[in-house]
Design a protein around this motif. Structure first.
Motif, PDB file in Angstrom:
ATOM      1  N   ILE A 108       0.846  -1.183   0.000  1.00  0.00           N
ATOM      2  CA  ILE A 108       0.000   0.000   0.000  1.00  0.00           C
ATOM      3  C   ILE A 108       0.886   1.239   0.000  1.00  0.00           C
ATOM      4  CG2 ILE A 108      -1.709   1.315   1.298  1.00  0.00           C
ATOM      5  CD1 ILE A 108      -2.793  -1.295   2.351  1.00  0.00           C
ATOM      6  N   ALA A 166      -2.558  -0.921 -10.748  1.00  0.00           N
ATOM      7  CA  ALA A 166      -1.975  -0.135  -9.661  1.00  0.00           C
ATOM      8  C   ALA A 166      -1.142  -1.049  -8.780  1.00  0.00           C
ATOM      9  CB  ALA A 166      -3.072   0.548  -8.838  1.00  0.00           C
ATOM     10  N   GLU A 218      -1.582  -1.501  -5.621  1.00  0.00           N
ATOM     11  CA  GLU A 218      -2.394  -2.097  -4.568  1.00  0.00           C
ATOM     12  C   GLU A 218      -3.807  -2.343  -5.074  1.00  0.00           C
ATOM     13  OE1 GLU A 218      -4.349   0.467  -1.486  1.00  0.00           O
ATOM     14  OE2 GLU A 218      -2.487   1.588  -1.731  1.00  0.00           O
ATOM     15  N   THR A 262      -7.376  -1.907  -6.110  1.00  0.00           N
ATOM     16  CA  THR A 262      -8.211  -0.778  -6.528  1.00  0.00           C
ATOM     17  C   THR A 262      -9.546  -1.281  -7.067  1.00  0.00           C
ATOM     18  OG1 THR A 262      -7.102  -0.791  -8.686  1.00  0.00           O
ATOM     19  CG2 THR A 262      -6.293   0.779  -7.042  1.00  0.00           C
ATOM     20  N   THR A 299     -10.197   3.110  -4.064  1.00  0.00           N
ATOM     21  CA  THR A 299      -9.324   2.331  -3.186  1.00  0.00           C
ATOM     22  C   THR A 299     -10.147   1.864  -1.988  1.00  0.00           C
ATOM     23  OG1 THR A 299      -8.627   4.292  -1.931  1.00  0.00           O
ATOM     24  CG2 THR A 299      -7.316   3.711  -3.876  1.00  0.00           C
ATOM     25  N   SER A 335      -6.267   6.608   1.405  1.00  0.00           N
ATOM     26  CA  SER A 335      -5.043   6.929   0.674  1.00  0.00           C
ATOM     27  C   SER A 335      -5.331   7.094  -0.811  1.00  0.00           C
ATOM     28  CB  SER A 335      -3.992   5.833   0.869  1.00  0.00           C
ATOM     29  OG  SER A 335      -4.421   4.629   0.279  1.00  0.00           O
ATOM     30  N   VAL A 394      -3.798   6.491  -4.570  1.00  0.00           N
ATOM     31  CA  VAL A 394      -2.864   5.522  -5.147  1.00  0.00           C
ATOM     32  C   VAL A 394      -2.652   5.809  -6.626  1.00  0.00           C
ATOM     33  CG1 VAL A 394      -2.483   3.075  -5.624  1.00  0.00           C
ATOM     34  CG2 VAL A 394      -3.584   3.768  -3.489  1.00  0.00           C
ATOM     35  N   SER A 449      -2.262   5.131 -10.363  1.00  0.00           N
ATOM     36  CA  SER A 449      -2.817   4.029 -11.158  1.00  0.00           C
ATOM     37  C   SER A 449      -2.833   4.406 -12.628  1.00  0.00           C
ATOM     38  CB  SER A 449      -4.234   3.693 -10.684  1.00  0.00           C
ATOM     39  OG  SER A 449      -5.117   4.778 -10.948  1.00  0.00           O
TER      40      SER A 449
END
Length: 305
Positions: free
Chosen positions: A4, A96, A98, A100, A141, A145, A147, A149
């Motif tokens: 993450i 991404a 993490e 998504t 997400t 946070s 992220v 992508s």
């Protein structure tokens, strides 16, 4: 398991086109200005896939517009896609570092959402028989946070995005690496005479369907002809084959996409029109429905309606 990466609110404010007001709110709202702008795509667009870098995330529950949807998204769409539809399905995929999610509203008001269909915790949505109009896209997400992508929009199908594309150079199928049977030509946008014509014996022993599912007819392993097209402009590029018998066309474009047709040219003649054509090499196969080789005339034109 993906790691993450946390991006602070301050970093979000430094991202062009994105504000805290747009990233927060009560529910996804298609009337708000998209965080990362708008793109206009029409059937046959190139390059395919179209890609857009963006920060995924927000503070709005995706489930507020569609029960069962996962993730937190922005109130405003992240991207708006104005799409002119043809016969292709339309696929959206997000990659991404993490986990998504994707949320999409279509021109007919239907909502789509997905979490992990694209593999490796990436979301993927394929819209079959898409309508022309505006597609609003949110990327989400599972926490507050933001992220980094990459959104991909494609007409090549889900398999191409998940596997990274098919290998069409199998010796059991049409092979773009073989020397063309009837040579090649260099054509430049605005070429004359238009149409360019080439006499070709149509046919072969390999099912065209081995290159593209649903294609009909038998073709040669090697392309029958290659067209190197340069300085593509506003004109579409059309391939048509004319003969006294029923023939088919299979064409591989510079971005590796296969097109095929049977009777769109009238009188059992095949025709393929490439909208927004790319510069590069077009591999062309002319097929038949049996083992016979049939005399035919291939036409290449920028003047077709």
């Amino acid at each position: 398991m993906k790691t993450i990466a946390i991006v602070t609110a301050a970093a979000m404010l430094l991202t062009p086109g994105v504000s805290l007001a747009q990233k927060s709110g009560g529910r996804p709202d298609a009337s708000l200005e998209p965080n990362y702008g708008t793109v206009n795509l029409r059937n046959g667009f190139t390059p395919d896939p179209y890609t857009k870098e963006m920060l995924a995330g927000g503070s709005v529950q995706a489930s507020s517009v569609k029960s069962g949807c996962e993730g937190l998204v922005s109130a405003a769409p992240d991207l708006q896609v104005n799409y002119r539809a043809g016969s292709s399905d339309l696929t959206f995929k997000l990659t991404a570092s993490e986990d998504t999610t994707l949320l999409i509203s279509s021109p007919n008001g239907r909502w789509y959402c997905d979490d992990d269909s694209g593999g490796d915790l990436d979301p993927l949505i394929t819209i079959s028989s898409p309508t022309s109009g505006r597609y609003n896209v949110w990327v989400g997400t599972y926490n507050d946070s933001m992220v980094q992508s990459t959104l991909m929009v494609s007409e090549l199908g889900a398999d191409a995005l998940v596997s990274g594309g098919e290998d069409h150079s199998d010796s059991d199928g049409p092979d773009v690496d073989l020397t063309p049977n009837y040579g090649s030509v260099n054509l430049r946008a605005g070429f004359t005479p238009d149409p360019y014509t080439k006499q070709i014996l149509a046919g072969g022993s390999i099912p065209a369907a081995r290159a593209k599912s649903g294609c009909v007819g038998n073709v040669s392993a090697a392309p029958d002809f290659q067209v190197f097209y340069d300085r593509a402009g506003d004109a579409d590029l059309t391939f048509k084959n004319i003969s006294d018998s029923d023939t088919t066309l299979l064409i591989n474009t510079p971005n590796g996409r296969f097109y095929c047709d049977d009777d769109s040219g009238g009188d059992l003649n095949p025709k393929v029109t490439i909208t927004n054509p790319q510069n590069g090499r077009y591999d062309i196969w002319v097929g038949t429905y049996g083992d016979d080789m049939i005399q035919s005339t291939l036409q290449v034109t920028e003047l077709d309606d």
